[in-house]
Design an enzyme around this catalytic site. Structure first.
Site, PDB file in Angstrom:
ATOM      1  N   LYS A 238       9.201 -23.103   1.879  1.00  0.00           N
ATOM      2  CA  LYS A 238       9.841 -23.229   0.453  1.00  0.00           C
ATOM      3  C   LYS A 238      11.066 -22.423   0.443  1.00  0.00           C
ATOM      4  O   LYS A 238      12.063 -23.089  -0.242  1.00  0.00           O
ATOM      5  CB  LYS A 238       8.933 -22.752  -0.378  1.00  0.00           C
ATOM      6  CG  LYS A 238       9.130 -22.326  -2.060  1.00  0.00           C
ATOM      7  CD  LYS A 238       8.596 -21.770  -2.880  1.00  0.00           C
ATOM      8  CE  LYS A 238       8.389 -20.391  -2.872  1.00  0.00           C
ATOM      9  NZ  LYS A 238       9.456 -19.747  -3.798  1.00  0.00           N
ATOM     10  N   ASN A 239      11.209 -21.337   0.830  1.00  0.00           N
ATOM     11  CA  ASN A 239      12.613 -20.314   0.468  1.00  0.00           C
ATOM     12  C   ASN A 239      13.762 -20.713   1.598  1.00  0.00           C
ATOM     13  O   ASN A 239      14.716 -20.190   1.461  1.00  0.00           O
ATOM     14  CB  ASN A 239      11.983 -18.787   0.714  1.00  0.00           C
ATOM     15  CG  ASN A 239      11.389 -18.514  -0.506  1.00  0.00           C
ATOM     16  OD1 ASN A 239      10.803 -19.134  -1.475  1.00  0.00           O
ATOM     17  ND2 ASN A 239      10.743 -17.399  -0.280  1.00  0.00           N
TER      18      ASN A 239
HETATM   19  C1  EPZ Z   1      13.887 -14.296  -2.380  1.00  0.00           C
HETATM   20  O1  EPZ Z   1      14.162 -13.906  -4.063  1.00  0.00           O
HETATM   21  C2  EPZ Z   1      12.822 -14.989  -2.298  1.00  0.00           C
HETATM   22  N1  EPZ Z   1      12.685 -16.372  -3.259  1.00  0.00           N
HETATM   23  C3  EPZ Z   1      11.340 -14.049  -3.024  1.00  0.00           C
HETATM   24  O2  EPZ Z   1      10.416 -14.847  -2.646  1.00  0.00           O
HETATM   25  C4  EPZ Z   1      11.660 -12.931  -1.932  1.00  0.00           C
HETATM   26  O3  EPZ Z   1      10.332 -12.296  -2.686  1.00  0.00           O
HETATM   27  C5  EPZ Z   1      12.938 -12.167  -2.145  1.00  0.00           C
HETATM   28  O4  EPZ Z   1      13.797 -13.014  -1.443  1.00  0.00           O
HETATM   29  C6  EPZ Z   1      12.855 -11.035  -1.283  1.00  0.00           C
HETATM   30  O5  EPZ Z   1      12.444 -11.290  -0.181  1.00  0.00           O
HETATM   31  C7  EPZ Z   1      13.357 -17.241  -2.555  1.00  0.00           C
HETATM   32  O6  EPZ Z   1      14.010 -17.334  -1.538  1.00  0.00           O
HETATM   33  C8  EPZ Z   1      13.486 -18.497  -3.403  1.00  0.00           C
HETATM   34  P1  EPZ Z   1      16.451 -10.800  -3.621  1.00  0.00           P
HETATM   35  P2  EPZ Z   1      15.490 -13.301  -4.321  1.00  0.00           P
HETATM   36  O7  EPZ Z   1      17.733 -11.054  -4.185  1.00  0.00           O
HETATM   37  O8  EPZ Z   1      16.663 -14.102  -3.620  1.00  0.00           O
HETATM   38  C9  EPZ Z   1      17.592  -6.971  -6.288  1.00  0.00           C
HETATM   39  C10 EPZ Z   1       8.332 -16.216  -3.369  1.00  0.00           C
HETATM   40  O9  EPZ Z   1       7.209 -15.773  -3.588  1.00  0.00           O
HETATM   41  N2  EPZ Z   1      18.724  -7.860  -6.605  1.00  0.00           N
HETATM   42  O10 EPZ Z   1      16.342 -10.476  -2.298  1.00  0.00           O
HETATM   43  O11 EPZ Z   1      15.761 -13.263  -5.773  1.00  0.00           O
HETATM   44  C11 EPZ Z   1      16.417  -7.480  -6.957  1.00  0.00           C
HETATM   45  O12 EPZ Z   1      16.128  -7.087  -8.239  1.00  0.00           O
HETATM   46  C12 EPZ Z   1       9.413 -15.254  -3.880  1.00  0.00           C
HETATM   47  O13 EPZ Z   1       8.517 -16.912  -2.708  1.00  0.00           O
HETATM   48  C13 EPZ Z   1      19.747  -7.081  -7.400  1.00  0.00           C
HETATM   49  O14 EPZ Z   1      19.662  -5.976  -7.683  1.00  0.00           O
HETATM   50  O15 EPZ Z   1      15.419 -11.818  -3.893  1.00  0.00           O
HETATM   51  C14 EPZ Z   1      15.279  -7.158  -6.044  1.00  0.00           C
HETATM   52  O16 EPZ Z   1      14.959  -6.021  -6.526  1.00  0.00           O
HETATM   53  C15 EPZ Z   1       9.335 -14.025  -4.761  1.00  0.00           C
HETATM   54  N3  EPZ Z   1      20.969  -7.772  -7.685  1.00  0.00           N
HETATM   55  C16 EPZ Z   1      15.977  -7.384  -4.715  1.00  0.00           C
HETATM   56  O17 EPZ Z   1      17.167  -7.256  -4.853  1.00  0.00           O
HETATM   57  C17 EPZ Z   1      21.000  -9.346  -7.358  1.00  0.00           C
HETATM   58  O18 EPZ Z   1      22.372  -9.791  -7.742  1.00  0.00           O
HETATM   59  C18 EPZ Z   1      15.499  -8.216  -3.750  1.00  0.00           C
HETATM   60  O19 EPZ Z   1      16.019  -9.401  -4.386  1.00  0.00           O
HETATM   61  C19 EPZ Z   1      20.175  -9.725  -6.674  1.00  0.00           C
HETATM   62  C20 EPZ Z   1      19.045  -8.956  -6.301  1.00  0.00           C
END
Ligand code: EPZ
Length: 433
Positions: free
Chosen positions: A22-23
Site C-alpha cells: 500500500k505504501n
Molecule cells: C508513512 O507516513 C506511512 N504512510 C506510515 O504508514 C508510516 O507509519 C510512516 O511513513 C513512518 O514510517 C504511507 O506511506 C502512506 P512520516 P508519513 O512523514 O509519510 C514527522 C500505515 O499504517 N513529520 O515519515 O506520513 C511526523 O509528525 C501508515 O500504513 C514532520 O514532523 O510519515 C512523524 O512524527 C501509518 N513533518 C514522523 O515525521 C513533516 O513534514 C514520521 O512521519 C512530515 C513528518
C-alpha cells in the site's frame, strides 16, 4: 460500522501470499502525473486507499483503467485538468498529499486541502513545504489548504530535520524535472522510497541514492510512460509473521522480501521463534519452545518499523516476562494499549514507553480499531483470547490489507466480518464461517 468477530483459534497453519505494498503503490500512483503517457502498474493491492487515490487522479484529469481483479492499474494523464482536488476526497486519505510534488513538477501549481492529523499524531507537513520552498515554489498556507506555485523549480540541497517518508517522496517527485540537481539530505530510507525512485527512473528520471540518507535527483526535461511491478507489502508480511507467532503456529509467507523485514525477523528470533528464509518463502514456526520477552524501539528504516509496534506488542502480551516498547516516530501511537488492557493484558505506559508484563490470560470483548495497524493487533489478540472479540471500525484494517479475512481464514483463523446488514454471526453460538 462493520466489525470483525474473532474467536479463539488454534495455531495458524498453512501458507499466505503477500500482496503489493500500500505504501509503495500510493506514491507511485501519484508519480504517474509526472508524464502524459500511459503507465501500467502491476501487483496493485485491491484496497480502499487505492480507490481513493484513483478517484483523486481522475479528478485531476487522469484516465484510470481499474483492473484490480488482476491487481493492475493503467493510468494516463495526457493533460492536467485540475490542480485543486476536492477536500471530500483528499480528506479521506492523508497520503494523498503526495500529489503536490508531481503537480508542481508537471504544471507548476497545486492547491491541496491540509491533510490534518489522525489518531496516531498531528501529522504535520512542514518538511514537505520546506522542500518545495527550497526548490523555488511560492507557498501560501490558507485556512484549511496549502497552495504552491512555481514557474520553474530549481535544483537545490534540502536537509530534512526528520527522515520523513512522505516529505522525501514529495520532494523527490517535485525535483525530477527541476533545473539542475537536487540533493535530499537525511532522507527517509524505506523500501517504498526505493520502489518509487525505481519507477521514476524507468520513466526517464535520474535519481540516485534512494534507500540511503542522501538522494540525488538530476532534473530532466520530460518523462515517459512505463510498466512497473510494486514491491510486496513488508507490513503485511510482518503482520502474518506475528500472527503465526502469537498463535504458536507454523506459516509459510510467500512473495515476501525478507530483507525488508530484518528487524521483525531479528526480534522474533530474540524471543525464540524460528524464522527461516527458505526457497518457498519466509517460514515462521512458533510451534516449539518457550518464548522470552524482549524490548522494541521503533526507528525510521532500517530500524524497527513503527507500523509493526502495536502488532508486536500484542504478541508480547502472550510472552511471560517483562518487555518494553518505545515509540520514537509518532507522538500518540499507543491507542491500542487501552484496548489490549481491556482484554486482560498487563501494560502500563509513560510518555512514549510501554511496559508489558506478558503471560496474562486474554479474554475477548468489544474493542475498537483506532488505526490500521492497531486494528490488526487487536485481531491477533482476539485469535488467542477466550470467547469472542468484536473489533469495530474495521474499515481501518481493510485499508491496508487486501482480502484480510480470507487470508486469515485460510490459515485457520476463526474470523468473520459482520456488516450492519449481515446476519452471519449468531450472538449466542459459534460464529458461522
Ligand atoms: C508513512 O507516513 C506511512 N504512510 C506510515 O504508514 C508510516 O507509519 C510512516 O511513513 C513512518 O514510517 C504511507 O506511506 C502512506 P512520516 P508519513 O512523514 O509519510 C514527522 C500505515 O499504517 N513529520 O515519515 O506520513 C511526523 O509528525 C501508515 O500504513 C514532520 O514532523 O510519515 C512523524 O512524527 C501509518 N513533518 C514522523 O515525521 C513533516 O513534514 C514520521 O512521519 C512530515 C513528518
Amino acid at each position: 460500522m462493520a466489525k470483525f468477530i474473532v474467536q479463539k483459534s488454534g495455531p495458524l497453519m498453512g501458507e499466505v501470499e503477500i500482496s503489493g505494498s500500500k505504501n509503495a503503490v500510493l506514491p507511485i500512483m501519484a508519480a504517474t502525473l509526472l508524464c502524459e503517457e500511459q503507465c501500467v502498474i502491476m501487483d496493485v493491492p485491491k484496497l480502499r486507499d487505492v480507490d481513493v487515490m484513483s478517484q483523486i487522479l481522475v479528478r485531476i484529469g487522469a484516465n484510470v483503467k481499474d483492473e484490480l481483479e488482476q491487481n493492475k492499474l493503467t493510468v494516463t494523464t495526457s493533460e492536467i485538468a485540475e490542480t485543486e482536488p476536492p477536500y471530500g476526497l483528499v480528506s479521506k486519505m492523508r497520503a494523498s498529499f503526495v500529489i503536490m510534488g508531481p503537480l508542481l513538477a508537471r504544471v507548476g501549481r497545486a492547491r491541496i486541502p491540509l491533510p490534518g492529523g489522525c489518531a496516531i499524531g498531528s501529522r504535520p507537513i512542514d518538511l514537505h513545504l520546506k522542500g518545495f520552498a527550497a526548490l523555488g515554489a511560492k507557498i501560501v498556507e490558507g485556512s484549511g489548504f496549502v497552495e504552491a506555485q512555481a514557474d520553474r523549480l530549481r535544483g537545490t540541497t534540502v536537509y530534512l530535520d526528520f527522515p520523513s517518508v512522505g516529505a522525501t517522496e514529495n520532494i523527490m517527485m517535485a525535483a525530477v524535472m527541476a533545473e539542475g540537481t537536487t540533493v535530499i539530505e537525511n532522507a527517509a530510507e524505506e523500501p517504498e522510497i526505493v520502489d518509487l525512485a525505481n519507477f521514476i527512473n524507468k520513466m526517464g528520471g535520474r535519481i540516485k541514492g534512494a534507500g540511503t540518507d542522501t538522494i540525488k535527483i538530476e532534473g530532466v526535461e520530460k518523462l515517459h510512460g512505463t510498466t512497473h511491478h510494486v514491491i510486496p507489502d513488508r507490513i503485511e508480511t510482518g503482520t502474518f509473521m506475528l500472527a503465526a507467532a502469537i498463535t504458536r503456529g507454523n506459516v509459510l509467507i510467500k512473495n515476501s522480501l525478507p530483507d525488508h523485514v530484518k528487524p521483525v525477523i531479528a526480534k522474533l528470533r530474540e524471543c525464540g521463534v524460528s524464522v527461516e528464509d527458505t526457497l518457498e518463502g519466509l517460514r515462521v514456526d512458533a510451534t516449539r519452545g518457550k518464548f522470552t520477552a524482549t524490548d522494541i524501539k521503533t526507528m525510521p528504516y532500517p530500524g524497527f518499523p513503527t507500523d509493526m509496534q502495536s502488532i508486536f506488542m500484542a504478541f508480547l502480551t502472550t510472552v511471560e516476562g517483562k518487555s518494553t516498547v518505545i515509540e520514537t516516530v509518532f507522538e500518540n501511537r499507543f491507542m491500542h494499549v487501552s484496548e489490549l488492557s481491556r482484554m486482560g493484558a498487563n501494560i502500563t505506559t509513560k510518555d512514549r514507553s510501554a511496559t508489558i508484563i506478558g503471560g496474562a490470560k486474554l479474554t475477548g470483548t468489544q474493542v475498537v480499531a483506532t488505526d490500521l495497524r492497531a486494528g490488526a493487533a487487536l485481531v491477533l489478540a482476539g485469535l488467542v483470547a477466550e470467547d469472542f472479540t468484536e473489533v469495530d471500525e474495521v474499515y481501518h484494517i481493510e485499508r491496508g490489507c487486501e482480502r484480510f479475512v480470507d487470508k486469515f481464514s485460510a490459515l485457520g483463523a476463526n474470523i468473520v466480518k459482520e456488516s450492519p446488514d449481515s446476519n452471519n454471526y449468531n450472538k449466542y453460538g459459534k460464529a458461522e464461517q
